[in-house]
Scaffold this motif. Structure first.
Motif, PDB file in Angstrom:
ATOM      1  N   LEU A  29      36.377 102.063  49.737  1.00 17.11           N
ATOM      2  CA  LEU A  29      35.375 101.495  50.646  1.00 17.11           C
ATOM      3  C   LEU A  29      35.213  99.991  50.418  1.00 17.11           C
ATOM      4  N   ALA A  30      35.156  99.595  49.144  1.00 13.20           N
ATOM      5  CA  ALA A  30      35.035  98.161  48.829  1.00 13.20           C
ATOM      6  C   ALA A  30      36.247  97.393  49.347  1.00 13.20           C
ATOM      7  N   GLY A  31      37.430  97.964  49.143  1.00 15.87           N
ATOM      8  CA  GLY A  31      38.647  97.321  49.643  1.00 15.87           C
ATOM      9  C   GLY A  31      38.640  97.187  51.151  1.00 15.87           C
ATOM     10  N   GLY A  32      38.167  98.226  51.826  1.00 16.21           N
ATOM     11  CA  GLY A  32      38.089  98.183  53.290  1.00 16.21           C
ATOM     12  C   GLY A  32      37.115  97.132  53.781  1.00 16.21           C
ATOM     13  N   ILE A  33      35.967  97.005  53.095  1.00 13.91           N
ATOM     14  CA  ILE A  33      34.975  95.996  53.479  1.00 13.91           C
ATOM     15  C   ILE A  33      35.539  94.588  53.289  1.00 13.91           C
ATOM     16  N   ILE A  34      36.169  94.366  52.121  1.00 11.66           N
ATOM     17  CA  ILE A  34      36.750  93.053  51.846  1.00 11.66           C
ATOM     18  C   ILE A  34      37.842  92.725  52.861  1.00 11.66           C
ATOM     19  N   LEU A  35      38.666  93.719  53.184  1.00 15.47           N
ATOM     20  CA  LEU A  35      39.734  93.517  54.160  1.00 15.47           C
ATOM     21  C   LEU A  35      39.150  93.177  55.532  1.00 15.47           C
ATOM     22  N   GLY A  36      38.085  93.879  55.906  1.00 15.42           N
ATOM     23  CA  GLY A  36      37.449  93.618  57.194  1.00 15.42           C
ATOM     24  C   GLY A  36      36.855  92.219  57.276  1.00 15.42           C
ATOM     25  N   VAL A  37      36.157  91.795  56.220  1.00 14.87           N
ATOM     26  CA  VAL A  37      35.568  90.450  56.192  1.00 14.87           C
ATOM     27  C   VAL A  37      36.668  89.392  56.261  1.00 14.87           C
ATOM     28  N   ALA A  38      37.751  89.603  55.497  1.00 11.21           N
ATOM     29  CA  ALA A  38      38.844  88.632  55.469  1.00 11.21           C
ATOM     30  C   ALA A  38      39.524  88.524  56.839  1.00 11.21           C
ATOM     31  N   LEU A  39      39.738  89.652  57.500  1.00 14.57           N
ATOM     32  CA  LEU A  39      40.365  89.625  58.825  1.00 14.57           C
ATOM     33  C   LEU A  39      39.456  88.944  59.844  1.00 14.57           C
ATOM     34  N   TRP A  40      38.145  89.160  59.713  1.00 17.11           N
ATOM     35  CA  TRP A  40      37.203  88.488  60.607  1.00 17.11           C
ATOM     36  C   TRP A  40      37.250  86.974  60.413  1.00 17.11           C
ATOM     37  N   LEU A  41      37.283  86.535  59.151  1.00 15.43           N
ATOM     38  CA  LEU A  41      37.375  85.104  58.867  1.00 15.43           C
ATOM     39  C   LEU A  41      38.699  84.531  59.373  1.00 15.43           C
ATOM     40  N   ARG A  42      39.760  85.319  59.250  1.00 16.45           N
ATOM     41  CA  ARG A  42      41.088  84.854  59.668  1.00 16.45           C
ATOM     42  C   ARG A  42      41.156  84.661  61.177  1.00 16.45           C
ATOM     43  N   HIS A  43      40.500  85.536  61.944  1.00 17.33           N
ATOM     44  CA  HIS A  43      40.616  85.481  63.395  1.00 17.33           C
ATOM     45  C   HIS A  43      39.351  84.949  64.063  1.00 17.33           C
ATOM     46  N   ASP A  44      38.469  84.319  63.298  1.00 14.85           N
ATOM     47  CA  ASP A  44      37.276  83.704  63.873  1.00 14.85           C
ATOM     48  C   ASP A  44      37.686  82.637  64.886  1.00 14.85           C
ATOM     49  N   SER A  45      37.072  82.659  66.056  1.00 16.73           N
ATOM     50  CA  SER A  45      37.513  81.806  67.153  1.00 16.73           C
ATOM     51  C   SER A  45      37.364  80.316  66.836  1.00 16.73           C
ATOM     52  N   GLN A  46      36.300  79.939  66.140  1.00 19.90           N
ATOM     53  CA  GLN A  46      36.091  78.519  65.847  1.00 19.90           C
ATOM     54  C   GLN A  46      37.197  77.953  64.960  1.00 19.90           C
ATOM     55  N   THR A  47      37.487  78.653  63.869  1.00 23.24           N
ATOM     56  CA  THR A  47      38.502  78.142  62.945  1.00 23.24           C
ATOM     57  C   THR A  47      39.897  78.210  63.547  1.00 23.24           C
ATOM     58  N   THR A  48      40.213  79.279  64.269  1.00 24.73           N
ATOM     59  CA  THR A  48      41.555  79.387  64.849  1.00 24.73           C
ATOM     60  C   THR A  48      41.765  78.343  65.944  1.00 24.73           C
ATOM     61  N   ASN A  49      40.723  78.076  66.742  1.00 24.57           N
ATOM     62  CA  ASN A  49      40.853  77.047  67.787  1.00 24.57           C
ATOM     63  C   ASN A  49      41.185  75.684  67.190  1.00 24.57           C
ATOM     64  N   ILE A  50      40.608  75.399  66.021  1.00 24.23           N
ATOM     65  CA  ILE A  50      40.794  74.089  65.395  1.00 24.23           C
ATOM     66  C   ILE A  50      42.065  74.037  64.562  1.00 24.23           C
TER      67      ILE A  50
END
Length: 214
Positions: free
Chosen positions: A1-22
């Motif tokens: 569960l911890a691994g899944g949460i960390i993976l989910g947060v990391a993927l969200w940060l990776r594909h966040d629209s603000q950072t990817t646009n820049i």
């Protein structure tokens, strides 16, 4: 569960629209600084491996296998070392990341204002920054004040945005400090969980060994 949460947060940060646009912008042959993604890639790898290692530890405990639990403990130590490395990297580079992005923006802004050969590309880069971060201009007065009257660079209500919106340097600092803060929290949470799991695996190994002796 911890691994899944960390993976989910990391993927969200990776594909966040603000950072990817820049960070996907390109000024001529120069790519926007994307060292920010190094810490995120480490979190993605750690989260994915944690999920696999978690199943390995559960199976080892069910089967009462010292070998599997020993492998589980070794994997946790390696992951813990990666987390510490990611944390140190983030702490050392937290100011440099924002600085590199601000320099990239300033270079594009200068090219757009001076009408250099690659001005059209520079204007597109600058407008992406302005639209994504809702900002206008740089820290310096000349770079901040000049685009206010340029509808092709700032929003059409540029005079209003000049007084109401922060300059882009401030918005860049806010964006990356917030994201790096989340990465730091995730790294600390993972480290605490890993320490607990390492202790638990050692206790289980000792329990299995003692039961086999008796």
């Amino acid at each position: 569960l911890a691994g899944g949460i960390i993976l989910g947060v990391a993927l969200w940060l990776r594909h966040d629209s603000q950072t990817t646009n820049i960070l996907y912008l390109q000024l001529g042959e120069k790519q926007a600084p994307n060292t920010f993604y190094v810490g995120i890639y480490i979190l993605i790898a750690v989260g994915a491996v944690m999920m696999f290692v978690g199943f390995l530890g559960c199976y080892g405990a069910i089967q009462e296998s010292q070998c599997l639990l020993g492998t589980f403990f070794t994997c946790l130590v390696i992951l813990f070392a990666c987390e510490v490395a990611a944390g140190i990297w983030g702490f050392v580079n937290k100011d440099q990341i924002a600085k590199d992005v601000k320099q990239f923006y300033d270079q594009a802004l200068q090219q757009a204002l001076m009408g250099e050969p690659d001005a059209n590309n520079a204007k597109a880069v600058v407008k992406t920054f302005h639209e994504t971060l809702d900002c206008c201009g740089s820290d310096t007065l000349t770079a901040t004040f000049t685009p206010v009257w340029r509808d092709d660079l700032c929003r059409k209500d540029s005079l209003k945005s000049f007084f109401e919106n922060s300059n882009c340097h401030k918005k860049i600092d806010e964006l990356f400090s917030g994201k790096l803060y989340l990465i730091g929290i995730a790294a600390v949470v993972v480290a605490v969980i890993m320490i607990f799991e390492m202790i638990l695996s050692m206790v289980l190994c000792c329990g299995i060994r003692n039961s086999s002796v008796y």
